[in-house]
Design a protein around this motif. Structure first.
Motif, mmCIF file in Angstrom:
data_model
loop_
_atom_site.group_PDB
_atom_site.id
_atom_site.type_symbol
_atom_site.label_atom_id
_atom_site.label_comp_id
_atom_site.label_asym_id
_atom_site.label_seq_id
_atom_site.Cartn_x
_atom_site.Cartn_y
_atom_site.Cartn_z
ATOM 1 N N HIS A 1 41.922 28.798 26.763
ATOM 2 C CA HIS A 1 42.260 28.521 28.159
ATOM 3 C C HIS A 1 40.955 28.337 28.916
ATOM 4 C CE1 HIS A 1 43.720 29.095 32.276
ATOM 5 N NE2 HIS A 1 44.930 28.840 31.810
ATOM 6 N N PRO A 2 40.878 27.362 29.794
ATOM 7 C CA PRO A 2 39.598 27.093 30.472
ATOM 8 C C PRO A 2 39.065 28.248 31.298
ATOM 9 C CG PRO A 2 41.400 25.794 31.423
ATOM 10 C CD PRO A 2 41.916 26.368 30.148
ATOM 11 N N ALA A 3 39.941 29.157 31.716
ATOM 12 C CA ALA A 3 39.482 30.280 32.539
ATOM 13 C C ALA A 3 39.173 31.525 31.718
ATOM 14 C CB ALA A 3 40.542 30.616 33.589
ATOM 15 N N PHE A 4 39.356 31.473 30.403
ATOM 16 C CA PHE A 4 39.175 32.667 29.577
ATOM 17 C C PHE A 4 37.726 33.119 29.547
ATOM 18 C CE2 PHE A 4 37.980 34.382 25.374
ATOM 19 C CZ PHE A 4 38.695 35.573 25.419
ATOM 20 N N VAL A 5 37.526 34.429 29.714
ATOM 21 C CA VAL A 5 36.221 35.054 29.508
ATOM 22 C C VAL A 5 36.428 36.210 28.536
ATOM 23 C CG1 VAL A 5 35.268 34.402 31.750
ATOM 24 C CG2 VAL A 5 36.500 36.555 31.526
ATOM 25 N N SER A 6 35.464 36.435 27.677
ATOM 26 C CA SER A 6 35.626 37.424 26.605
ATOM 27 C C SER A 6 35.332 38.852 27.044
ATOM 28 C CB SER A 6 34.712 37.059 25.432
ATOM 29 O OG SER A 6 33.349 37.031 25.843
ATOM 30 N N SER A 7 34.664 39.017 28.185
ATOM 31 C CA SER A 7 34.289 40.352 28.653
ATOM 32 C C SER A 7 35.144 40.758 29.846
ATOM 33 C CB SER A 7 32.812 40.378 29.054
ATOM 34 O OG SER A 7 32.506 41.548 29.789
ATOM 35 N N LEU A 8 35.824 41.888 29.726
ATOM 36 C CA LEU A 8 36.624 42.404 30.836
ATOM 37 C C LEU A 8 35.745 42.718 32.039
ATOM 38 C CD1 LEU A 8 39.139 43.520 32.193
ATOM 39 C CD2 LEU A 8 38.868 45.625 30.849
ATOM 40 N N ASP A 9 34.593 43.326 31.799
ATOM 41 C CA ASP A 9 33.707 43.664 32.912
ATOM 42 C C ASP A 9 33.228 42.407 33.636
ATOM 43 O OD1 ASP A 9 34.051 46.260 32.137
ATOM 44 O OD2 ASP A 9 31.937 46.667 31.731
ATOM 45 N N ASP A 10 32.934 41.349 32.888
ATOM 46 C CA ASP A 10 32.510 40.102 33.528
ATOM 47 C C ASP A 10 33.639 39.504 34.370
ATOM 48 O OD1 ASP A 10 30.049 40.350 32.362
ATOM 49 O OD2 ASP A 10 30.394 38.832 30.809
ATOM 50 N N ALA A 11 34.870 39.592 33.868
ATOM 51 C CA ALA A 11 36.003 39.072 34.635
ATOM 52 C C ALA A 11 36.158 39.821 35.948
ATOM 53 C CB ALA A 11 37.284 39.172 33.809
ATOM 54 N N LEU A 12 35.953 41.131 35.905
ATOM 55 C CA LEU A 12 36.143 41.960 37.101
ATOM 56 C C LEU A 12 34.975 41.856 38.087
ATOM 57 C CD1 LEU A 12 37.491 45.204 35.394
ATOM 58 C CD2 LEU A 12 38.790 43.712 36.916
ATOM 59 N N ALA A 13 33.775 41.593 37.596
ATOM 60 C CA ALA A 13 32.571 41.659 38.436
ATOM 61 C C ALA A 13 32.681 40.733 39.642
ATOM 62 C CB ALA A 13 31.341 41.296 37.608
ATOM 63 N N GLY A 14 32.617 41.335 40.830
ATOM 64 C CA GLY A 14 32.616 40.577 42.072
ATOM 65 C C GLY A 14 33.933 39.929 42.441
ATOM 66 N N ALA A 15 35.016 40.268 41.732
ATOM 67 C CA ALA A 15 36.310 39.639 42.025
ATOM 68 C C ALA A 15 36.827 40.074 43.389
ATOM 69 C CB ALA A 15 37.320 39.981 40.945
ATOM 70 N N ASN A 16 37.396 39.139 44.109
ATOM 71 C CA ASN A 16 38.025 39.431 45.400
ATOM 72 C C ASN A 16 39.473 39.883 45.224
ATOM 73 O OD1 ASN A 16 36.314 36.583 45.771
ATOM 74 N ND2 ASN A 16 35.725 38.255 47.158
ATOM 75 N N ILE A 17 40.078 39.449 44.109
ATOM 76 C CA ILE A 17 41.462 39.799 43.793
ATOM 77 C C ILE A 17 41.532 40.096 42.298
ATOM 78 C CG2 ILE A 17 43.872 38.999 43.775
ATOM 79 C CD1 ILE A 17 43.011 37.031 46.053
ATOM 80 N N VAL A 18 42.292 41.123 41.935
ATOM 81 C CA VAL A 18 42.525 41.473 40.537
ATOM 82 C C VAL A 18 44.029 41.563 40.323
ATOM 83 C CG1 VAL A 18 42.202 43.202 38.722
ATOM 84 C CG2 VAL A 18 40.348 42.751 40.362
ATOM 85 N N THR A 19 44.527 40.903 39.282
ATOM 86 C CA THR A 19 45.957 40.967 38.997
ATOM 87 C C THR A 19 46.187 41.292 37.527
ATOM 88 O OG1 THR A 19 48.057 39.752 39.110
ATOM 89 C CG2 THR A 19 46.080 38.447 38.685
ATOM 90 N N LEU A 20 47.155 42.156 37.270
ATOM 91 C CA LEU A 20 47.389 42.710 35.933
ATOM 92 C C LEU A 20 48.607 42.085 35.264
ATOM 93 C CD1 LEU A 20 46.687 46.281 37.131
ATOM 94 C CD2 LEU A 20 45.614 45.396 35.073
ATOM 95 N N HIS A 21 48.415 41.642 34.014
ATOM 96 C CA HIS A 21 49.512 41.050 33.235
ATOM 97 C C HIS A 21 49.382 41.444 31.766
ATOM 98 C CE1 HIS A 21 50.483 38.916 36.854
ATOM 99 N NE2 HIS A 21 49.215 38.555 36.926
ATOM 100 N N LEU A 22 49.115 42.727 31.550
ATOM 101 C CA LEU A 22 48.948 43.270 30.201
ATOM 102 C C LEU A 22 50.163 44.094 29.804
ATOM 103 C CD1 LEU A 22 45.324 44.595 30.736
ATOM 104 C CD2 LEU A 22 45.934 42.661 29.262
ATOM 105 N N SER A 23 50.453 44.131 28.521
ATOM 106 C CA SER A 23 51.447 45.073 28.033
ATOM 107 C C SER A 23 50.817 46.464 27.990
ATOM 108 C CB SER A 23 51.940 44.667 26.641
ATOM 109 O OG SER A 23 50.847 44.610 25.733
ATOM 110 N N LEU A 24 51.647 47.487 28.061
ATOM 111 C CA LEU A 24 51.158 48.861 28.062
ATOM 112 C C LEU A 24 51.215 49.437 26.654
ATOM 113 C CD1 LEU A 24 50.207 51.357 29.667
ATOM 114 C CD2 LEU A 24 52.623 51.973 29.930
ATOM 115 N N ASN A 25 50.059 49.882 26.166
ATOM 116 C CA ASN A 25 49.980 50.588 24.892
ATOM 117 C C ASN A 25 48.792 51.538 24.978
ATOM 118 O OD1 ASN A 25 47.599 49.003 24.240
ATOM 119 N ND2 ASN A 25 49.009 47.331 23.713
ATOM 120 N N GLU A 26 48.492 52.196 23.890
ATOM 121 C CA GLU A 26 47.413 53.183 23.934
ATOM 122 C C GLU A 26 46.050 52.552 24.194
ATOM 123 O OE1 GLU A 26 47.877 56.423 24.246
ATOM 124 O OE2 GLU A 26 49.950 55.721 24.301
#
Length: 301
Positions: free
Chosen positions: A177-202
């Motif tokens: 996907h063109p917006a994919f980034v491999s690092s969660l921290d990089d995705a979050l860094a400086g974000a103005n909005i964060v939205t969650l679409h993950l399944s819940l597991n351990e």
């Protein structure tokens, strides 16, 4: 084969009836939210159980000697069914993914816009006699971190790209996907909005802990239409009060219905909806059709 749909909502029942959707003769529909006593009464001779929103206690499963399978009408079966216990019983648990991707994505955007423009707060103020126009955040050009690139997250990422937002989309496994980034921290860094679409597991439980909640821009908007336990709740409440999180728009909660003493209920910078992101007529119809297809596969096995 006898199946019982234990907890059909009024909305889904209306869609089934008004659209003339098929209900097999072997399927009984129980409307409403059953108590444990109700479950013991209606499930005792079932071979298949359909579950939409009701926790299935072990005591109920103990009382269902003929039970072969449970169809959870969604993706987060582990929240409502002890999957390890089901495996020990040799009880198959099926899920129904994908039926509401667009519905949940659109609700996510509705919450995002409501938070960005303080819609809910102005509505509450006006109803209480206060006329106080409030400014807000213009969405175009803002960085949004989309966490999870399954069907819903991909739809959200595409819609936000179309809105002119800067989309950083993270997924635990690589995505084309063109917006994919491999690092969660990089995705979050400086974000103005964060939205969650993950399944819940351990692996994902508490994935947004205090450290990660400090990575987005100060005053960011958090939208959660996935599962409440993806976010450390104590940190969330503390950061809403302290200003690191400017607004939380939530459709899911650790306890549902929301208790009267929950702090969210009195926070002006929180927008709440009642776990309703998937609830559209189109999504309900698709949910029923996919559930019946799963049931047909079980019956044919």
């Amino acid at each position: 084969m006898r199946a019982i749909f234990v907890d059909c909502t009024e909305e889904l029942a209306e869609v089934i009836e008004s659209r003339g959707l098929v209900v097999p003769n072997s399927v009984t529909i129980n409307k409403g939210s059953p108590t444990e006593h109700d479950l013991l009464r209606i499930c005792s001779d079932a071979e298949v159980i359909f579950v939409e929103h009701t926790v299935m206690p072990k005591r109920v499963l103990d009382a269902c000697p003929t039970l072969r399978a449970i169809i959870f009408m969604g993706t987060g079966a582990g929240t409502y069914i002890d999957l390890e216990d089901a495996a020990r019983r040799d009880l198959a648990v099926y899920t129904v993914p994908g039926y509401g991707d667009r519905a949940v994505a659109e609700h996510t955007l509705a919450l995002m816009f409501s938070a960005a423009r303080q819609v809910a707060k102005m509505d509450r103020d006006i109803r209480s006699g206060i006329w106080s126009p409030l400014g807000g955040l213009q969405i175009e050009g803002q960085k949004i971190a989309v966490l999870g690139l399954g069907g819903i997250g991909t739809c959200v990422a595409d819609l936000c790209t179309a809105l002119g937002m800067k989309v950083s989309a993270w997924n635990r496994s690589s995505r084309d996907h063109p917006a994919f980034v491999s690092s969660l921290d990089d995705a979050l860094a400086g974000a103005n909005i964060v939205t969650l679409h993950l399944s819940l597991n351990e692996e994902t439980r508490g994935i947004l802990d205090e450290r990660r909640l400090r990575l987005p821009a100060t005053g960011f908007i958090l939208v959660n239409t996935a599962r409440a336990s993806l976010v450390d709740e104590r940190s969330l409440v503390r950061m809403l009060t302290g200003g690191q999180i400017g607004h939380a728009a939530l459709d899911v909660f650790p306890e549902e219905p929301l208790p009267k003493d929950n702090p969210y209920a009195v926070m002006p910078n929180v927008t709440l909806t009642a776990h309703a992101a998937y609830m559209t007529g189109a999504a309900y119809e698709e949910l029923w059709l996919r559930t019946l297809k799963t049931y047909e596969r079980i019956a044919a096995a």
